[in-house]
Motif scaffolding. Structure first.
Motif, PDB file in Angstrom:
ATOM      1  N   SER A 192     -12.861   5.196   0.054  1.00 22.82           N
ATOM      2  CA  SER A 192     -13.900   4.444  -0.115  1.00 22.82           C
ATOM      3  C   SER A 192     -14.153   3.725  -1.492  1.00 22.82           C
ATOM      4  O   SER A 192     -14.775   2.666  -1.455  1.00 22.82           O
ATOM      5  N   ALA A 248      -4.282   3.658   4.404  1.00 24.59           N
ATOM      6  CA  ALA A 248      -5.199   4.685   5.167  1.00 24.59           C
ATOM      7  C   ALA A 248      -4.358   5.487   6.311  1.00 24.59           C
ATOM      8  O   ALA A 248      -4.954   6.571   6.761  1.00 24.59           O
ATOM      9  N   LEU A 275      -8.571   1.245  -2.984  1.00 21.69           N
ATOM     10  CA  LEU A 275      -8.192   0.826  -1.619  1.00 21.69           C
ATOM     11  C   LEU A 275      -7.221  -0.258  -1.496  1.00 21.69           C
ATOM     12  O   LEU A 275      -6.553  -0.085  -0.535  1.00 21.69           O
ATOM     13  N   LYS A 309       0.883  -1.091  -0.006  1.00 21.47           N
ATOM     14  CA  LYS A 309      -0.157   0.172  -0.013  1.00 21.47           C
ATOM     15  C   LYS A 309       0.806   1.158   0.100  1.00 21.47           C
ATOM     16  O   LYS A 309       2.015   1.172   0.384  1.00 21.47           O
TER      17      LYS A 309
END
Length: 405
Positions: free
Chosen positions: A173, A183, A178, A109
């Motif tokens: 979202s 996050a 994602l 990520k």
């Protein structure tokens, strides 16, 4: 800050108890004047320029600056977001300009930077910052997403703030994004009016705790202080040649038009969503990096806000930031002189200040070259833009961007 508000109000010539704090009702003659100016600006300057840029883009080969993906969300169908993947996540074989397919994903990520363009709340487009966004993504391994918003006067305050809020909520979202977005490492950056919007939207309850850092670059922060007061506290350097040696800030010509378009009569100018310099510290992200241009009438308010957030002495409205002499081509002062740079850490709060020497408002924008028409100024700006991008990226990666609410 209450003292600053009172002092500013006292300077206003209207003589009312709320002078300077409330947007006045514009006289009919001025409303007609600004309506005509806005129409001519859009019809004779802005639309032809945008058309020329669009045609040039259409008939030219894809550029390395172009985004890897352009998307729209049903909640704001007229607004696009432009997405830039770092080299480790780019599909060099399939990604093309304005590709609307799903991004190539890996298990890793990415830290994510959401950027907001400037333009006095009335003009500008997300693609204005394609070069900056692409460079930042490549150099620091960030997923960079450029946001859009409805421009004034069609969308006066606070329309743009809620546009950006809606887009960020969609992005955070979005099932296709994602897998890429970390996050715990989401930051907001914005230029000029975009810097204002970055600090404004981060105060909204829906986004508190979801944005860990804000990087306002030469932001509009104080709608209370009159423009003439700001201009008097601006640093001027006659020792510099060309555009930078001028004795009048080029923003002065446009500020009244921008304010007319963005503000409604009766609007409280010390509303923290409009003037983030009045926002309580706990309503803003834990980490804030304020970047200002030394020769910009907005630099003093950026300096005051950075000092207030860090718990330092807040400079007065008449204090001029920076130094009298030119600093030198491509030179940033990053330590040893608190007029130009410092960082304050207290618990989980981080505030950093950077004043970019010898630069004017918008120095890091591709479009500024058409305004300046000065190769010496632009070469200096090019070097300092690259250095500023590196400093911002390194600062964001030093630690976690988000502290959970």
């Amino acid at each position: 800050m209450a003292d600053a508000i009172s002092a500013t109000a006292a300077m206003d010539t209207a003589g009312s108890e709320t002078a300077g704090l409330v947007t006045p009702s514009w006289p009919l003659s001025k409303r007609i004047k600004y309506s005509i100016v806005a129409f001519l600006y859009n019809t004779l300057l802005l639309k032809p320029m945008l058309l020329s840029m669009s045609l040039k883009k259409y008939f030219s080969s894809p550029s390395e600056k172009d985004p890897d993906l352009v998307k729209r969300y049903p909640i704001r169908k007229s607004l696009t977001i432009r997405i830039f993947f770092p080299p480790s996540h780019r599909d060099n074989n399939n990604n093309t300009t304005n590709n609307t397919s799903s991004p190539t994903t890996t298990n890793a990520k990415l830290p994510t930077l959401l950027t907001i363009h400037g333009g006095g709340f009335t003009v500008g487009q997300p693609h204005d910052n394609d070069g900056w966004n692409r460079t930042f993504s490549q150099r620091h391994g960030f997923l960079v997403i450029a946001l859009d918003y409805t421009k004034a006067p069609t969308g006066p305050f606070p329309t743009a703030i809620h546009d950006i809020e809606a887009l960020i909520s969609c992005i955070l979202s979005d099932p296709s994004l994602l897998p890429l977005i970390d996050a715990d490492r989401v930051a907001l950056a914005g230029w000029s009016a975009g810097g204002n919007l970055a600090l404004a939207v981060s105060q909204l309850p829906s986004l508190r705790g979801r944005v860990g850092a804000a990087v306002p670059l030469y932001p509009v922060l104080d709608m209370v202080t009159p423009r003439d007061v700001k201009a008097r506290a601006r640093r001027y350097k006659p020792g510099l040649s060309g555009f930078r040696g001028r004795d009048r800030d080029y923003l002065l010509v446009m500020m009244s038009l921008f304010n007319w378009a963005y503000l409604k009569p009766g609007q409280r100018c010390d509303d923290p969503l409009l003037s983030p310099i009045y926002a309580p510290r706990d309503c803003l992200p834990k980490s804030v990096f304020v970047v200002a241009c030394e020769m910009d009438l907005l630099a003093p308010e950026a300096w005051r806000m950075a000092c207030r957030l860090a718990g330092k002495r807040v400079p007065g409205l008449d204090e001029v930031v920076g130094c009298e002499e030119p600093v030198g081509k491509g030179v940033l002062i990053t330590e040893g002189d608190e007029r130009f740079a410092w960082e304050q850490t207290s618990g989980d709060s981080r505030v950093r200040w950077l004043l970019v020497p010898d630069t004017i408002h918008g120095f890091d924008q591709d479009l500024i070259a058409s305004v300046v028409r000065d190769p010496v100024t632009m070469e200096d700006a090019r070097i300092k833009t690259a250095k500023t991008i590196d400093l911002i990226g390194e600062w964001l990666l030093e630690g976690p961007l988000r502290v959970s609410a």
